[in-house]
Write an enzyme that holds these catalytic residues in place. Structure first.
Site, short mmCIF file in Angstrom:
data_model
loop_
_atom_site.label_atom_id
_atom_site.label_comp_id
_atom_site.label_asym_id
_atom_site.label_seq_id
_atom_site.Cartn_x
_atom_site.Cartn_y
_atom_site.Cartn_z
N GLU A 4 7.04 2.37 -9.06
CA GLU A 4 5.65 2.60 -9.51
C GLU A 4 5.29 1.73 -10.72
O GLU A 4 4.69 2.20 -11.69
CB GLU A 4 5.45 4.08 -9.87
CG GLU A 4 5.85 5.07 -8.79
CD GLU A 4 4.82 5.20 -7.67
OE1 GLU A 4 3.80 4.49 -7.72
OE2 GLU A 4 5.06 6.00 -6.76
N ALA A 8 0.86 -1.18 0.00
CA ALA A 8 0.00 0.00 0.00
C ALA A 8 0.90 1.24 0.00
O ALA A 8 2.12 1.15 0.12
CB ALA A 8 -0.91 -0.01 1.23
#
Ligand SMILES: [Zn+2]
Length: 189
Positions: A86, A10
């Site tokens: 990412e 997360a």
């Protein structure tokens, strides 16, 4: 044998710090690494991996036309490791390039990213990393609102939770919080 690693977690689970740490460890031993980051992520300048604790490092920006395989293949000296920040924002085609870097060039690739978006759908990049990665590891952090493990991202706009809209909306006035399943459904806002 080189392997493809997927480390997901997360928000605020320390993914960027971990990338910067891995890069530092390699470079300290005189081993070169190549860092990539999607140009879509504009929390900071394009082409940088930044952590919230203030460390940052230059990285090669990736867009839909970036040929990561050729960049890695043609880079001298041959990198000991390829690091991707990412990776949830990568296309299937980009993930397949990572597979070729591992399988054809014999260079390990470690990709870090979010697994699910704020509506709890898999990001494209994460979906294909889950399918193709040799090793999958969860990076843990706790919920913004309670003590449970955060496994989701809550989008908040104007103080209200949002459960619909575009998957990627960068530059708006929304905020994201790492949350547990319970607080995703009923955030104590
Ligand atoms: Zn919670």
């Amino acid at each position: 044998m080189a392997q493809l690693f997927f480390k997901y977690g997360a928000m605020n689970s320390g993914k960027s710090i971990e990338i910067l740490k891995v890069a530092h460890n390699y470079e300290e031993q005189g081993k070169s690494v190549l860092l990539f980051t999607p140009s879509i992520d504009n929390r900071d300048e394009v082409g940088y991996i930044s952590s919230r604790i203030g460390l940052r490092k230059q990285a090669i920006p990736i867009d839909e036309n970036t040929d990561m395989y050729s960049i890695v293949k043609n880079s001298l000296p041959k990198p000991h490791c390829v690091l991707i920040d990412e990776c949830q924002f990568l296309s299937k085609d980009c993930i397949l390039q990572l597979v070729r870097i591992v399988d054809e060039l014999g260079i390990p690739v470690m990709a870090f990213g979010l697994k699910n978006d704020f509506q709890n759908n898999l990001f494209e990049g994460s979906k294909y990393m889950l399918i193709y990665a040799d090793k999958i590891e969860e990076m843990k952090t706790i919920c913004w609102f309670c003590e449970r493990k955060a496994i989701m991202a809550l989008r908040v706009e104007n103080g209200k939770p949002v459960y619909s809209g575009k998957q990627i909306q960068i530059g708006g006035n929304e905020a994201y919080y790492p949350v547990c399943r319970k607080c995703h459904k009923n955030p104590p806002l």
